[in-house]
Design an enzyme around this catalytic site. Structure first.
Site, short mmCIF file in Angstrom:
data_model
loop_
_atom_site.label_atom_id
_atom_site.label_comp_id
_atom_site.label_asym_id
_atom_site.label_seq_id
_atom_site.Cartn_x
_atom_site.Cartn_y
_atom_site.Cartn_z
N LYS A 186 0.73 -0.97 -0.05
CA LYS A 186 0.08 -0.03 -0.06
C LYS A 186 0.84 1.19 0.16
O LYS A 186 2.31 1.02 -0.06
CB LYS A 186 -0.90 -0.08 1.29
C1 LIG Z 1 -9.23 -2.95 -1.74
C2 LIG Z 1 -8.76 -3.62 -0.74
N1 LIG Z 1 -9.39 -3.70 0.70
C3 LIG Z 1 -8.90 -4.36 1.65
C4 LIG Z 1 -7.81 -5.16 1.85
C5 LIG Z 1 -7.15 -5.74 3.03
O1 LIG Z 1 -5.98 -4.87 3.42
P1 LIG Z 1 -5.09 -5.81 4.73
O2 LIG Z 1 -4.20 -6.79 3.93
O3 LIG Z 1 -4.52 -4.76 5.29
O4 LIG Z 1 -6.05 -6.52 5.41
C6 LIG Z 1 -6.93 -5.11 0.51
C7 LIG Z 1 -5.70 -5.63 0.37
O5 LIG Z 1 -5.09 -5.78 -0.39
C8 LIG Z 1 -7.35 -4.47 -0.61
O6 LIG Z 1 -6.79 -4.40 -1.68
#
Ligand SMILES: Cc1ncc(COP(=O)(O)O)c(C=O)c1O
Length: 380
Positions: A186
């Site tokens: 991210k």
């Molecule tokens: C659009 C989106 N939402 C939520 C998430 C979830 O993130 P996390 O890995 O921090 O749980 C991701 C992870 O890649 C994502 O791409």
């Protein structure tokens, strides 16, 4: 064609030596789980969100689960969400016992279609959970107006858009509940981590309990639980990284944007790929990913073969995202092929090309040249 150049990952973090030393200090401090650095990180995130309360958690997935619980969503409720998003949005709706109701999205921006959202609302609908896409946000004016008119909660999945602005305000500074991810792919990272922006101190206190066993403290210094809370508190070691990363966010975003602008300058294939929305001066958008749609119907190779060919040239790619309604879990809710044509086209044709703050302009040139050659070589 093998490459002598270093392998180019499609995503990844930039961690500097100062941060490594700062993490060492936290490790030696005697306090490594949630403590002063989490408080400091939450304060910085709150400033970023115009003073709204922000709570750090172990992932965006945790933040979404807690947001759903905070909004009181459970069995019998429906949550409207895009079929073109990451598995988390489906998983967490199901995990809290609610029913996922999917809608389609725009082919270029990939954001949810708000007319379809409106049409999908039933008496059981409790919330709308849109995922914002890099390069273009969901229309926040229209989304907030719709939610207010229909009395619904909104949980914005802002995992991909930390640093994007809506009318000069950062995502997270407005709206209802907003979740961020600090996964290494991210815009900033805490290794694993996430955050939830809430509306007031009552909600913030509730998140404190939801993320830490449901524990409440009694005046006699004993503890109680009244509901089964989770265990999603971010450790200080991770929060220390987050503080350092957030300070570098403007620099990371500027690098990512320059790389995207180069992609647009250099990207020309015949037949043409569908590209994301082109950046405009002052548009306030951040760029976490650069995902294109391959012109597969006019190519003689599959997407897998295309990705393998890039791999062979030392270039990594991703798929963002598979169609949620066609996953085994999604199909359990009665969804089938053909329900959401735009989502299904994106899921079949999309490839995420390398984009991260550790890349150089020459890396983009290398990717564009490789994509052009592979597409040209497989033209029907
Ligand atoms: C659009 C989106 N939402 C939520 C998430 C979830 O993130 P996390 O890995 O921090 O749980 C991701 C992870 O890649 C994502 O791409």
């Amino acid at each position: 064609m093998a490459s002598d150049l270093p392998y180019l990952k499609f995503a990844g973090p930039v961690l500097d030596e100062t941060t490594v030393a700062e993490v060492g200090e936290v490790l030696r401090s005697g306090w490594i789980t949630s403590g002063p650095w989490v408080q400091g990180f939450e304060k910085s995130l709150s400033e970023f969100c115009d003073g709204r309360p922000v709570k750090a958690l172990t992932s965006a997935t945790a933040a979404i689960e807690v947001a759903l619980q905070l909004a009181g969503i459970g069995p019998g409720d429906e949550v409207i969400t895009p079929a073109q998003s990451f598995f988390t949005v489906l998983n967490m709706i199901v995990k809290v016992g609610a029913r996922p109701v999917f809608v389609d999205c725009d082919l270029v921006t990939r954001n949810i279609d708000l007319d379809e959202v409106e049409a999908a609302i039933t008496p059981r609908t409790k919330a709308i959970m849109p995922t914002h896409w890099p390069g273009s946000l969901v229309d926040m004016d229209a989304l907030c107006a719709l939610a207010q008119r229909r009395g619904l909660r909104v949980i914005e999945d802002a995992a991909l858009v930390l640093g994007s602005k809506w009318r000069d305000r950062n995502v997270g500074a407005l709206g209802d509940l907003v979740t961020f991810s600090f996964h290494p792919n991210k815009n900033i990272t805490t290794i694993e981590g996430g955050a939830l922006v809430v509306n007031d101190e009552v909600e913030a206190k509730r998140v404190d309990a939801l993320r830490f066993h449901g524990i409440e403290h009694r005046p006699d210094r004993t503890r109680d639980v009244a509901f089964p809370g989770g265990k999603f508190n971010l450790p200080d070691v991770n929060a220390r990284i987050g503080v350092a990363q957030l300070a570098r966010l403007p620099e990371f975003l500027a690098t990512r944007r320059a790389l995207v602008e180069r992609y647009f300058e250099r990207f020309a294939t015949d037949p043409a790929c569908v590209l994301p929305p082109r950046p405009r001066a002052g548009d306030g958008q951040s760029w976490n990913m650069f995902s294109v749609l391959l012109p597969l119907s006019r190519m003689s190779i599959t997407r897998k073969a295309f990705r393998d060919a890039l791999d062979a040239r030392g270039i990594g790619t991703g798929v963002s995202y598979e169609a949620l309604h066609l996953s085994t879990l999604g199909r359990r809710y009665g969804y089938k092929d053909g329900d959401f044509p735009v989502t299904e086209r994106i899921a079949a044709e999309t490839v995420t090309l390398p984009l991260h703050a550790g890349m150089a302009i020459a890396d983009v040139d290398r990717v564009c040249e490789a994509v052009r050659a592979i597409v040209a070589g497989s033209r029907r």
